[in-house]
Design a protein around this motif. Structure first.
Motif, PDB file in Angstrom:
ATOM      1  N   TYR A 129       0.527 -10.862  -1.762  1.00 43.74           N
ATOM      2  CA  TYR A 129       1.496 -10.233  -2.658  1.00 43.74           C
ATOM      3  C   TYR A 129       0.752  -9.166  -3.460  1.00 43.74           C
ATOM      4  N   ALA A 130       1.180  -7.904  -3.345  1.00 47.87           N
ATOM      5  CA  ALA A 130       0.357  -6.786  -3.842  1.00 47.87           C
ATOM      6  C   ALA A 130       0.230  -6.668  -5.374  1.00 47.87           C
ATOM      7  N   HIS A 153      -3.666  -2.757  -8.133  1.00 51.75           N
ATOM      8  CA  HIS A 153      -3.250  -2.277  -6.816  1.00 51.75           C
ATOM      9  C   HIS A 153      -1.892  -1.576  -6.799  1.00 51.75           C
ATOM     10  N   CYS A 154      -1.250  -1.475  -7.980  1.00 53.68           N
ATOM     11  CA  CYS A 154       0.096  -0.887  -8.011  1.00 53.68           C
ATOM     12  C   CYS A 154       0.082   0.629  -7.815  1.00 53.68           C
ATOM     13  N   LYS A 156      -1.279   2.231  -5.405  1.00 52.16           N
ATOM     14  CA  LYS A 156      -0.999   2.472  -3.988  1.00 52.16           C
ATOM     15  C   LYS A 156       0.230   1.699  -3.490  1.00 52.16           C
ATOM     16  N   TYR A 157       0.420   0.482  -4.007  1.00 56.27           N
ATOM     17  CA  TYR A 157       1.440  -0.394  -3.413  1.00 56.27           C
ATOM     18  C   TYR A 157       2.697  -0.594  -4.260  1.00 56.27           C
ATOM     19  N   HIS A 162       8.996  -2.617  -6.679  1.00 54.71           N
ATOM     20  CA  HIS A 162       8.863  -2.146  -5.296  1.00 54.71           C
ATOM     21  C   HIS A 162       8.470  -3.274  -4.345  1.00 54.71           C
ATOM     22  N   ASN A 163       8.214  -4.460  -4.883  1.00 59.94           N
ATOM     23  CA  ASN A 163       7.685  -5.547  -4.059  1.00 59.94           C
ATOM     24  C   ASN A 163       8.552  -6.796  -4.083  1.00 59.94           C
ATOM     25  N   LEU A 213       2.497  -8.260   2.085  1.00 66.33           N
ATOM     26  CA  LEU A 213       1.867  -7.202   2.886  1.00 66.33           C
ATOM     27  C   LEU A 213       0.733  -7.799   3.717  1.00 66.33           C
ATOM     28  N   ALA A 247      -6.671   2.403  -3.509  1.00 62.09           N
ATOM     29  CA  ALA A 247      -6.016   1.095  -3.703  1.00 62.09           C
ATOM     30  C   ALA A 247      -6.132   0.662  -5.160  1.00 62.09           C
TER      31      ALA A 247
END
Ligand SMILES: Cc1cc2nc3c(=O)[nH]c(=O)nc-3n(C[C@H](O)[C@H](O)[C@H](O)COP(=O)(O)OP(=O)(O)OC[C@H]3O[C@@H](n4cnc5c(N)ncnc54)[C@H](O)[C@@H]3O)c2cc1C
Length: 484
Positions: A129-130, A153-154, A156-157, A162-163, A213, A247
């Protein structure tokens, strides 16, 4: 104190061990991670299933009892601070991961599950989980959704919003609702985005479908030391400007690196004015290529030392100092106040210089740790709540930093939310008409205003009291238009 009839009704819903009213049992819930503000609730409720949540909310709605949902209580904006006349509804017992689906790369989880526990459970499937707030060993996924939490990491991800795919919750009148769905997109207004970051004002979240991911094959982090914060800031701009989305891209100033080094021995250079941590992830070839570009840009922008992690242990070591920066600062000061604001990256040197000036003027040391790639600042003001005047000066210093964030075109929060803390900042950031629209949305879900009252959206009266802060900037491209 709860009205005896309400107490009796709640006692019929919950076992005695899940209904706390004695002061020694309710005191641990008096504040969240923002210890500046405290309030003892009339009761703390610990339901263990959705039917109990429905029954509790129905009863509180009927009797006009305020309800503050609580995850792990790590919020840094006073979002989970209780209401003295109301109940705290803890989701701590909602701690099960209900399913992990390798094919759809999703997991269905209860809100009390810890952020890191999701990644740990997904690891055997090669997934993770990002979003990774620094509090991820403790904070709950329900709290992450309610605060739209971010993390290293947010960049990039993406953030929590968004997750996640679906959120299930209960409205104050006891109605069970779902936001989003299993499909990638849902028709109609994006209510999933609305509930994300709603700080417990719209519904009590009882279940979440998160996206997972594939774990990157390789990840490496570069640690770069700079003789000045300006050079480090320029390197951040150069990396993003070159089209690289690392990242993770984090900056720490000397106060922060020294505190972190003394705490976790992350092998940080102690003479550097600023340290950057820049992570690349992907296949081995992608990482090698991106790292070469990153090193070149760091050197070109004045890095006096660059090291790249050789293995996972060294990568974890370099990150350990950044992840432990808040508690590390907590070790060198009786209290600290973490500010969360966002600025355009280009304003970084100006804002940091101004913070340093105010730090001297207020006589309060300030360590800076931030998600540099996002322009998300976390000045940590060190103070001693037992020293007369320290608390007031700390709040005034923090207010000035947030007002400056708005002045340079930024916002009063990057990821920690508004809670009770930044109501004045909301008055500064938004025009009265915009705040009226926020209140209309709140009223559509909770007409009596019982869910987390007094948080996130200030009343106009409150804004009048905060008049000195009102520097509303409206829509930056069209200053005469509100921002919607
Ligand atoms: C050392 C430290 C580091 C941190 N680092 C980060 C970071 O890197 N990024 C970041 O974004 N944050 C960070 N935080 C802040 C905090 O951890 C996050 O905001 C987190 O999302 C809060 O989760 P929680 O479970 O503790 O929520 P709580 O503090 O319990 O609650 C936060 C808010 O969410 C609401 N809420 C909680 N659960 C529910 C629910 N089930 N339904 C409806 N509303 C609910 C509450 O009413 C409250 O308004 C940090 C905090 C600490 C102490």
């Amino acid at each position: 104190m709860l009205d005896p009839s309400v107490h009796a009704a709640l006692a019929a819903i919950l076992p005695p061990s899940a209904l706390l009213t004695e002061p020694e049992a309710t005191k641990p819930y008096e504040c969240d991670g923002l210890t500046l503000f405290r309030e003892i609730p009339a009761a703390v409720l610990l339901p263990e299933n959705e039917a109990q949540v429905v029954a509790i909310l129905r009863r509180c709605h009927e009797s006009n009892v305020p309800v503050v949902a609580r995850g792990a209580g790590t919020s840094l904006s006073g979002g989970a601070m209780p209401d003295a006349a109301g109940v705290v509804l803890s989701l701590a017992k909602f701690n099960r991961i209900l399913s992990i689906d390798r094919e759809t790369r999703t997991a269905i989880v209860q809100p009390g599950v810890r952020n890191l526990a999701i990644t740990e459970a997904a690891a055997p499937y090669g997934l993770y989980y990002a979003p990774d707030p620094s509090s991820q060993i403790a904070c709950s996924i329900g709290g992450n959704v309610a605060e739209n939490a971010g993390g290293v990491h947010c960049l990039k991800y993406g953030l929590t919003v968004h997750n996640i795919r679906r959120v299930r919750g209960v409205l104050i009148n006891g109605e069970v609702v779902e936001f989003g769905g299993d499909a990638v997109d849902s028709p109609g207004f994006d209510l999933l985005a609305l509930i994300t970051g709603s700080e417990g004002l719209l519904a009590v979240i009882t279940e979440i479908t998160v996206k997972l991911l594939p774990k990157p094959q390789v990840a490496k982090v570069a640690l770069a030391a700079f003789a000045s914060v300006e050079h480090a800031g320029a390197a951040v701009g150069a990396i993003i400007g070159a089209g690289i989305i690392p990242a993770g891209l984090e900056m720490m100033d000397q106060q922060a690196t020294r505190a972190a080094e003394a705490f976790v021995h992350a092998d940080y250079p102690l003479d550097a004015a600023a340290v950057l941590l820049v992570e690349a992830d992907g296949t081995a070839d992608e990482v090698a290529d991106e790292m070469e570009q990153i090193k070149r840009l760091l050197a070109k922008n004045g890095a006096i030392e660059i090291r790249v992690s050789n293995d996972e242990a060294q990568r974890a070591l370099y990150w350990s100092g950044r992840k432990a920066a808040f508690p590390a600062v907590g070790r060198i000061s009786p209290d600290y106040y973490c500010i969360d604001g966002t600025i355009p990256r280009a304003a970084l040197p100006h804002v940091l210089t101004q913070i340093a000036t105010w730090s001297t003027e207020y006589g309060l040391p300030c360590a800076n740790v931030f998600h540099a790639g996002d322009g998300n600042l976390h000045p940590l003001i060190l103070y001693d709540a037992n020293k007369p005047g320290d608390k007031e000066r700390t709040i005034a210093f923090g207010d000035q930093i947030l007002a400056l964030c708005i002045e340079v075109g930024g916002t009063i929060t990057g990821e920690h939310g508004v809670g009770i803390e930044k109501l004045g900042g909301m008055c500064a950031q938004f025009a009265p008409a915009e705040l009226e629209r926020f209140r209309a949305i709140k009223a559509a879900f909770d007409p009596k205003g019982l869910l987390n009252p007094g948080k996130a959206v200030p009343t106009l009266r409150r804004c009048a009291e905060f008049g000195r802060l009102h520097v509303h900037h409206g829509n930056l491209r069209h200053p005469d238009l509100p921002r919607f």
